[in-house]
Motif scaffolding. Structure first.
Motif, short mmCIF file in Angstrom:
data_model
loop_
_atom_site.label_atom_id
_atom_site.label_comp_id
_atom_site.label_asym_id
_atom_site.label_seq_id
_atom_site.Cartn_x
_atom_site.Cartn_y
_atom_site.Cartn_z
N THR A 68 0.86 -1.18 0.00
CA THR A 68 0.00 0.00 0.00
C THR A 68 0.89 1.24 0.00
OG1 THR A 68 -0.03 0.15 2.40
CG2 THR A 68 -1.72 -1.22 1.37
N ARG A 99 -4.47 -1.40 -7.44
CA ARG A 99 -5.65 -2.23 -7.31
C ARG A 99 -6.30 -1.90 -5.96
NH1 ARG A 99 -4.43 -8.45 -7.94
NH2 ARG A 99 -3.34 -7.57 -9.74
N VAL A 100 -7.57 -1.58 -6.01
CA VAL A 100 -8.27 -1.25 -4.77
C VAL A 100 -8.41 -2.52 -3.93
CG1 VAL A 100 -10.45 -0.48 -3.76
CG2 VAL A 100 -9.53 0.66 -5.79
N VAL A 101 -8.16 -2.39 -2.64
CA VAL A 101 -8.27 -3.53 -1.74
C VAL A 101 -9.74 -3.82 -1.46
CG1 VAL A 101 -7.76 -4.37 0.58
CG2 VAL A 101 -6.05 -3.04 -0.67
N GLU A 102 -10.15 -5.08 -1.62
CA GLU A 102 -11.55 -5.43 -1.45
C GLU A 102 -12.02 -5.18 -0.02
OE1 GLU A 102 -13.61 -6.18 -3.73
OE2 GLU A 102 -12.11 -6.20 -5.33
N GLN A 103 -11.21 -5.66 0.92
CA GLN A 103 -11.64 -5.64 2.32
C GLN A 103 -11.61 -4.23 2.92
OE1 GLN A 103 -8.93 -7.30 1.24
NE2 GLN A 103 -9.90 -9.28 0.79
N ASP A 104 -10.85 -3.36 2.33
CA ASP A 104 -10.72 -2.02 2.89
C ASP A 104 -10.63 -1.04 1.74
OD1 ASP A 104 -10.07 0.36 4.04
OD2 ASP A 104 -8.51 -0.44 5.35
N ARG A 105 -11.74 -0.47 1.42
CA ARG A 105 -11.77 0.33 0.19
C ARG A 105 -11.07 1.67 0.32
NH1 ARG A 105 -17.79 -0.29 -1.86
NH2 ARG A 105 -17.90 0.72 0.18
#
Lengths: 166, 166
Positions: A68, A99-105
């Motif tokens: 990140t 890439r956007v993190v699924e669990q923490d947008r």
DNA sequence: GGAAAACATTTTAGGCTTCAAGCATCATGG
DNA sequence: CCATGATGCTTGAAGCCTAAAATGTTTTCC
């Protein structure tokens, strides 16, 4: 050291080595800057890139699953806003992808593209050769001694800083 | 060093110390950056100034009759355009003054104002103390050894650079 | 459940740095 | 004299860097 305090006070504040420390620091600085400037110059002329970009790619290379911006910011010891700009340019050049993190947008992960991985491999190989070339004049003994002294110095500085902050 | 070349080729390109040099360089860099970052931080919080400005004033302090931008540029090892900007801000703050050279109207001399001289005296005193504080952990022996090794390193690097340029 | 705090990132404003181009002045040689 | 080139400096565009404010998201805790 002020010229206006008397000799006794001056002695309190300026034990042996006060001036020596300054000389030591200036020499370390000039040495580091000399090497750094040459490496920057070669990165520019050989790969049309910069040291921050190179460092950025190096961080991603070491992290298999990407990083990140916040994590890169901590590892490179620069501010978050800085990472944003570097990432934008590297993405523009096709060397990294977001890439956007699924669990923490709120978060995104940055990772090398295949092209980025290839490009960095070329750069890091040359970089390693350059450093060896520049430092090649030192004997194995000197290298070892310098490494140890720098480590000791770094620990001392860290201690002084955290003490000052406390 | 690339992961794709075989061991033999790798040996050609990686004599003993190849990797060690990289480690040495990275350690020197991190050490120098650690100290430099702390000094920048303190210059900012204590004097609301920056390291380049401080260095700039230091050059003028040493030169009784002032310096031209070109001369400062050479001494600070930065480009001329850089000096122009720094000088503009320092003049704005009243710390330096510009005077057109009579004999050569292309040139100007920059010199400290009385205020600039006072301000720099405060800053350099603190700066010296900070460096002593940060490096204070080193023994006299270590300091001397480090100074000597850095000098040797710098000479070696200079030689390598001029050789590469030749 | 929902307000408030914490968090991750981006944006903004300003300073530092380089390179390249431009401007003014000086020095030289026809 | 004066054109040409060298020299001293500034400007402009682009990238690097920071601190602080803004945005959007998640977590905490009542």
């Amino acid at each position: 050291m002020s010229l206006h305090i008397d000799a006794e006070t001056a002695l309190d504040h300026a034990p042996a080595g006060h001036k020596d420390d300054l000389r030591l620091w200036l020499r370390m600085l000039s040495c580091a800057r000399l090497i750094e400037a040459e490496i920057r110059r070669r990165l520019r002329t050989n790969f049309d890139t910069t040291l921050p970009r190179f460092d950025f790619l190096a961080q991603l290379e070491r992290a298999e699953d990407g990083l990140t911006p916040g994590e890169i910011s901590r590892r490179m010891m620069v501010t978050g806003g800085n990472v944003t700009g570097l990432a934008a340019r590297l993405e523009e050049e096709g060397l990294i992808e977001r890439r956007v993190v699924e669990q923490d947008r709120r978060a995104v992960t940055l990772r090398l593209t295949p092209q980025g991985r290839r490009e960095f491999a070329r750069q890091t190989e040359a970089h390693e050769d350059w450093v060896a070339e520049l430092l090649g004049g030192l004997s194995a003994t000197d290298r070892a001694a310098l490494l140890r002294l720098l480590d000791r110095t770094r620990r001392g500085v860290r201690a002084a800083i955290s003490e000052a902050g406390a």
